[in-house]
Scaffold this motif. Structure first.
Motif, PDB file in Angstrom:
ATOM      1  N   HIS A 368       0.804  -1.225   0.000  1.00 15.05           N
ATOM      2  CA  HIS A 368       0.000   0.000   0.000  1.00 15.05           C
ATOM      3  C   HIS A 368       0.840   1.281   0.000  1.00 15.05           C
ATOM      4  CE1 HIS A 368      -2.634  -3.167   1.714  1.00 15.05           C
ATOM      5  NE2 HIS A 368      -3.538  -2.586   0.941  1.00 15.05           N
ATOM      6  N   GLY A 369       2.165   1.142  -0.032  1.00 18.21           N
ATOM      7  CA  GLY A 369       3.015   2.322  -0.075  1.00 18.21           C
ATOM      8  C   GLY A 369       3.197   2.841  -1.491  1.00 18.21           C
ATOM      9  N   LYS A 370       4.222   3.650  -1.687  1.00 22.35           N
ATOM     10  CA  LYS A 370       4.509   4.224  -2.997  1.00 22.35           C
ATOM     11  C   LYS A 370       5.690   3.494  -3.636  1.00 22.35           C
ATOM     12  CE  LYS A 370       1.427   7.579  -2.822  1.00 22.35           C
ATOM     13  NZ  LYS A 370       0.290   7.657  -3.774  1.00 22.35           N
ATOM     14  N   PHE A 371       5.654   3.386  -4.959  1.00 21.23           N
ATOM     15  CA  PHE A 371       6.646   2.599  -5.687  1.00 21.23           C
ATOM     16  C   PHE A 371       7.131   3.419  -6.879  1.00 21.23           C
ATOM     17  CE2 PHE A 371       7.314  -2.021  -7.443  1.00 21.23           C
ATOM     18  CZ  PHE A 371       8.624  -1.713  -7.791  1.00 21.23           C
ATOM     19  N   CYS A 372       8.441   3.636  -6.928  1.00 20.10           N
ATOM     20  CA  CYS A 372       9.062   4.339  -8.060  1.00 20.10           C
ATOM     21  C   CYS A 372      10.152   3.455  -8.643  1.00 20.10           C
ATOM     22  CB  CYS A 372       9.661   5.673  -7.605  1.00 20.10           C
ATOM     23  SG  CYS A 372      10.585   6.551  -8.899  1.00 20.10           S
ATOM     24  N   ALA A 373      10.152   3.283  -9.958  1.00 17.38           N
ATOM     25  CA  ALA A 373      11.183   2.513 -10.653  1.00 17.38           C
ATOM     26  C   ALA A 373      11.929   3.432 -11.610  1.00 17.38           C
ATOM     27  CB  ALA A 373      10.571   1.338 -11.401  1.00 17.38           C
ATOM     28  N   VAL A 374      13.218   3.145 -11.799  1.00 17.65           N
ATOM     29  CA  VAL A 374      14.091   4.013 -12.592  1.00 17.65           C
ATOM     30  C   VAL A 374      14.847   3.185 -13.623  1.00 17.65           C
ATOM     31  CG1 VAL A 374      15.923   5.748 -12.491  1.00 17.65           C
ATOM     32  CG2 VAL A 374      14.443   5.400 -10.501  1.00 17.65           C
ATOM     33  N   THR A 375      14.898   3.671 -14.851  1.00 18.88           N
ATOM     34  CA  THR A 375      15.720   3.048 -15.880  1.00 18.88           C
ATOM     35  C   THR A 375      16.359   4.141 -16.726  1.00 18.88           C
ATOM     36  OG1 THR A 375      15.804   1.274 -17.535  1.00 18.88           O
ATOM     37  CG2 THR A 375      13.933   2.808 -17.675  1.00 18.88           C
ATOM     38  N   GLY A 376      17.217   3.733 -17.659  1.00 17.57           N
ATOM     39  CA  GLY A 376      17.909   4.694 -18.517  1.00 17.57           C
ATOM     40  C   GLY A 376      19.309   4.211 -18.829  1.00 17.57           C
ATOM     41  N   SER A 377      19.940   4.835 -19.809  1.00 19.10           N
ATOM     42  CA  SER A 377      21.303   4.456 -20.190  1.00 19.10           C
ATOM     43  C   SER A 377      22.318   4.906 -19.151  1.00 19.10           C
ATOM     44  CB  SER A 377      21.656   5.066 -21.553  1.00 19.10           C
ATOM     45  OG  SER A 377      20.814   4.575 -22.562  1.00 19.10           O
ATOM     46  N   ALA A 378      22.071   6.016 -18.509  1.00 21.17           N
ATOM     47  CA  ALA A 378      22.966   6.550 -17.476  1.00 21.17           C
ATOM     48  C   ALA A 378      22.108   7.255 -16.439  1.00 21.17           C
ATOM     49  CB  ALA A 378      23.965   7.531 -18.085  1.00 21.17           C
ATOM     50  N   GLY A 379      22.597   7.272 -15.208  1.00 21.81           N
ATOM     51  CA  GLY A 379      21.904   8.004 -14.158  1.00 21.81           C
ATOM     52  C   GLY A 379      20.915   7.196 -13.342  1.00 21.81           C
ATOM     53  N   LYS A 380      20.780   5.882 -13.624  1.00 15.24           N
ATOM     54  CA  LYS A 380      19.818   5.068 -12.874  1.00 15.24           C
ATOM     55  C   LYS A 380      20.152   5.050 -11.377  1.00 15.24           C
ATOM     56  CE  LYS A 380      20.634   1.326 -15.292  1.00 15.24           C
ATOM     57  NZ  LYS A 380      21.467   1.856 -16.373  1.00 15.24           N
ATOM     58  N   SER A 381      21.390   4.668 -11.093  1.00 16.94           N
ATOM     59  CA  SER A 381      21.781   4.545  -9.683  1.00 16.94           C
ATOM     60  C   SER A 381      21.738   5.893  -8.971  1.00 16.94           C
ATOM     61  CB  SER A 381      23.186   3.947  -9.565  1.00 16.94           C
ATOM     62  OG  SER A 381      23.221   2.623 -10.054  1.00 16.94           O
ATOM     63  N   SER A 382      22.269   6.919  -9.628  1.00 15.08           N
ATOM     64  CA  SER A 382      22.295   8.240  -8.992  1.00 15.08           C
ATOM     65  C   SER A 382      20.892   8.749  -8.701  1.00 15.08           C
ATOM     66  CB  SER A 382      23.042   9.239  -9.876  1.00 15.08           C
ATOM     67  OG  SER A 382      24.421   8.938  -9.921  1.00 15.08           O
ATOM     68  N   THR A 383      19.981   8.574  -9.637  1.00 18.44           N
ATOM     69  CA  THR A 383      18.607   9.042  -9.429  1.00 18.44           C
ATOM     70  C   THR A 383      17.942   8.283  -8.295  1.00 18.44           C
ATOM     71  OG1 THR A 383      18.422   9.603 -11.779  1.00 18.44           O
ATOM     72  CG2 THR A 383      16.370   9.393 -10.541  1.00 18.44           C
ATOM     73  N   ARG A 384      18.132   6.970  -8.282  1.00 17.55           N
ATOM     74  CA  ARG A 384      17.557   6.172  -7.196  1.00 17.55           C
ATOM     75  C   ARG A 384      18.161   6.557  -5.847  1.00 17.55           C
ATOM     76  NH1 ARG A 384      20.288   2.141  -4.306  1.00 17.55           N
ATOM     77  NH2 ARG A 384      21.181   1.446  -6.265  1.00 17.55           N
ATOM     78  N   LEU A 385      19.465   6.817  -5.830  1.00 13.48           N
ATOM     79  CA  LEU A 385      20.124   7.217  -4.579  1.00 13.48           C
ATOM     80  C   LEU A 385      19.657   8.601  -4.114  1.00 13.48           C
ATOM     81  CD1 LEU A 385      23.728   5.942  -5.331  1.00 13.48           C
ATOM     82  CD2 LEU A 385      22.175   5.041  -3.588  1.00 13.48           C
ATOM     83  N   ILE A 386      19.422   9.500  -5.077  1.00 12.83           N
ATOM     84  CA  ILE A 386      18.872  10.819  -4.711  1.00 12.83           C
ATOM     85  C   ILE A 386      17.496  10.651  -4.069  1.00 12.83           C
ATOM     86  CG2 ILE A 386      17.953  12.983  -5.640  1.00 12.83           C
ATOM     87  CD1 ILE A 386      20.220  12.889  -7.731  1.00 12.83           C
TER      88      ILE A 386
END
Length: 731
Positions: A368-386
């Motif tokens: 029941h919480g919130k879920f965000c998924a991230v993909t892309g050629s670059a910046g996946k890890s950094s965006t998720r860490l932010i």
């Protein structure tokens, strides 16, 4: 069938044309026990007929394997050595759902193995949906609704004349009439249809709606009439069955009533407490977890998700070898461990990987919480860490371990989805959304928002267009009414396709840009300082300000994407923006290191976490922005970008404008793709070894030098900075 199986196998309709889905998507994961191979071979043959690779009147040979189907339901009694025209066998297979004809069609590609190679080349459908060559039931086969949707999409891309080959018709074979499964083809607006299942439970029906070629996909229908009624919108769909809010007196009761399995020792079962679930032991110690359920995979199922593995043993052996039972509350396995029968509860299931897939689905549907998924050629890890940095200050977050973002680890992460956590944050590489095992993990995720950080030539070895097609599949995880956050600065040739996919799923889109003032979030102004950059941005019609110490243009865009995602989930971005200044990414992402080498104080910016052409462009531009703050020599040190295939040199040439604009005092290059790069910069050194790169940096640097080091982790370029640090420690 237990309640959970009733939930997954509900009758489901999805209607779509080649531009978009036109019906409401189901709220939860929907699967079928029927397969996809029959549909894929039809599709392959029709495509090859269109291209001229095949002729409709070439002869098809019925093999011994095809003849073995004589006793099965709907066989046309084809005998070994019999020959028929391809167009006839294709239509017989489709119109009659004839298993002998389906097997005979494999002759076109040299047998079942050749057909698998042919269909896998073009249609990214899960491997475990292709276990039966006829598409019939074969444990532990499962096909996801979106496996069938991708196939239906591909049919819609065929020319309309090709549908004449699949229009249902009766056939007279060996002195006997065989009636077509559907009498509707060619009547009213129905052009053609494909039914499968014992009672024609499932179908792809193609028809014209308002002049547009449309497909209705039905899975888990009750019979032909029910499936047809659903396809033609003549049967009202019942309300979706839900497993939410079910209550149980114990976790033993929950397992017994929710899944198929039994406890090896009932006396121990009442003690079962499950707080965490894994199928890999590493998270147990890393997270210091207790009350852990361990799903033990066979060597075959493990290899289904990690094809490169040399592992030849069942997961049970790992439990015994490392005495893992001391850290577990229950073992879930498809092979009992007699030695532990009286020591630890064991829940025995028909297949551990199938259980893991169903378990992850159950956890997702009860979250029941919130879920965000991230993909892309670059910046996946950094965006998720932010995102994690911003959200974890006030709420509990569950996310990837490190940057483990491929198929096996993300399925493992999905087992842990639980209301313990306010936010689920997953980054997903192409490898998380491939056809391994039960296919794209995103198909059972239910995300509120997906972020596409960037797209370009990363891992071009597998084909850029293929990578884009796979990354877009993450959009299928977004709930009805959810959001996709897209970097609007992606090259137009790719951006238009990304937007088209989002629109095809009727998703809300939000855009970020460094320069485009039509984006939902764009930079108004930025002030670059030595230690940080201060940014003012237009944000969904209002102004927002923040600072970053990890402050390349790429990281600025990652921050804007993160704020858009947070805002779209109902949390005002302004409340989180000020936290960005304290954000630090991985150790080797734009990390400045003050070193003293040969009595010279130099600053080495370590950006060797990984690399793509796009991230290298961002890195070079970051180097350019920091040059004015250093008095010594400015060294740009670049290692090749890995996994770019035969066109690696061409992709590296795209860096030339960025390097020339940077105008470094020294350029130091490593890797074959850089060898013949023609630059305007005068001082260029190409190195054969990493050790030579380090030596050249020491030689060319001066007091207060800026040294920017960027290259792929896969080529070991991080060793350059490691060697410099070691030298600094000894001086």
């Amino acid at each position: 069938m237990n309640n959970f199986e009733k939930n997954m196998f509900q009758p489901t309709l999805l209607t779509f044309n080649k531009n978009r889905i036109t019906s409401k998507r189901p709220e939860n994961n929907r699967v079928s026990s029927w397969g996809t191979m029959h549909l894929l071979i039809y599709l392959a043959i029709l495509s090859d007929l269109e291209s001229g690779k095949l002729s409709p009147y070439q002869e098809i040979y019925f093999s011994e394997e095809a003849a073995k189907e004589q006793a099965t339901l709907r066989s046309t009694q084809g005998y070994a050595g019999e020959r028929r025209f391809l167009c006839d066998v294709l239509n017989q297979a489709i119109s009659l759902n004839a298993p002998d004809c389906i097997i005979a069609l494999n002759d076109v590609y040299g047998g079942v193995a050749g057909t698998l190679r042919r269909v896998s080349e073009f249609w990214y459908v899960s491997n475990y949906s292709k276990l039966a060559a006829t598409g019939r039931k074969k444990f532990p086969q499962l096909s996801n609704l979106y496996d069938y949707y991708k196939i239906g999409e591909a049919f819609l891309k065929l020319s309309e004349t090709s549908f004449s080959f699949i229009e249902n018709r009766d056939h007279y074979i060996h002195g006997k009439w065989y009636r077509a499964q559907s009498p509707l083809d060619g009547k009213n607006n129905v052009i053609a249809s494909i039914y499968w299942g014992t009672n024609q439970n499932e179908c792809l029906m193609f028809y014209k709606k308002a002049g547009v070629l449309t497909c209705s996909l039905v899975i888990n229908g009750k019979d032909y009439l029910h499936s047809t009624g659903m396809a033609l919108d003549m049967v009202q769909l019942s309300k979706e069955f839900s497993i939410e809010n079910e209550t149980f007196d114990s976790q033993k009761e929950w397992l017994d009533q929710t899944f198929e399995g039994y406890f090896l020792n009932e006396a121990l079962a009442e003690k079962v407490v499950i707080e965490h679930t894994v199928f890999d032991p590493n998270p147990i110690k890393r997270r210091n977890w207790e009350n852990v359920a361990y799903i033990s995979l066979s060597a075959k199922d493990y290899k289904a998700m990690v094809p490169s593995t040399d592992r030849k043993f069942h997961g049970n052996e790992m439990i015994l070898r490392y005495k893992l039972e001391e850290e577990l509350s229950v073992i879930i396995t498809d092979e009992p461990i007699p030695a532990l029968k009286n020591k630890i509860p064991q829940y025995i299931v028909p297949n551990s990987l199938l259980f893991a897939y169903q378990y992850a689905t159950y956890r997702m549907e009860n979250y029941h919480g919130k879920f965000c998924a991230v993909t892309g050629s670059a910046g996946k890890s950094s965006t998720r860490l932010i995102l994690s940095h911003l959200l974890s200050k006030k709420r509990k977050v569950f996310e990837n371990f490190g940057n483990a973002n491929l198929h096996y680890p993300t399925l493992g992460l999905s087992l842990e989805i639980h209301d313990h956590y306010d936010f689920i944050l997953f980054e997903a590489a192409v490898g998380a959304m491939n056809r391994l095992g039960y296919g794209n993990n995103a198909y059972f995720w239910q995300t509120d928002v997906v972020i596409m950080t960037s797209f370009g030539s990363a891992h071009a070895n597998g084909g850029i267009e293929r990578n884009l097609m796979v990354k877009e599949q993450l959009f299928h995880s977004v709930k009805e009414g959810g959001y996709v956050v897209i970097n609007k600065d992606i090259e137009k040739q790719y951006l238009s396709k990304i937007i088209k996919r989002a629109e095809s799923l009727n998703l809300n889109t939000l855009f970020s840009s460094l320069t485009d003032t039509t984006a939902d979030c764009y930079v108004i102004d930025k002030k670059v300082l030595k230690e940080k950059t201060e940014i003012s941005a237009s944000f969904r019609g209002r102004e927002i300000c923040f600072s970053l110490t990890t402050d390349s243009n790429g990281q600025i865009q990652n921050a804007m994407n993160a704020l858009l995602a947070i805002d779209s989930m109902g949390y005002p971005a302004e409340e989180y923006a000020e936290l960005l200044e304290s954000f630090e990414s991985f150790e080797k992402i734009l990390r400045p290191n003050e070193l003293i080498i040969d009595s010279k104080k130099i600053t080495v910016i370590d950006d060797t976490h990984n690399s793509s052409i796009e991230s290298m462009m961002n890195g070079i531009d970051h180097f350019t922005s920091k040059k004015p703050f250093y008095k010594g020599e400015k060294l740009l040190v670049l290692g090749e970008v890995a996994d770019l295939g035969n066109d690696a040199a061409v992709h590296h040439e795209r860096l030339i404008p960025n390097i020339n604009r940077a105008n470094p005092d020294q350029v130091i290059l490593y890797g074959e793709p850089f060898k013949d790069l023609e630059l305007d910069v005068k001082q260029v050194t190409w190195c054969k070894t990493i050790e030579q790169v380090t030596e050249t940096i020491i030689e060319k640097s001066s007091e207060d030098s800026l040294v920017f080091v960027k290259g792929s982790h896969g080529i070991g370029f991080y060793k350059v900075v490691d060697q410099l640090k070691k030298l600094s420690e000894t001086t």
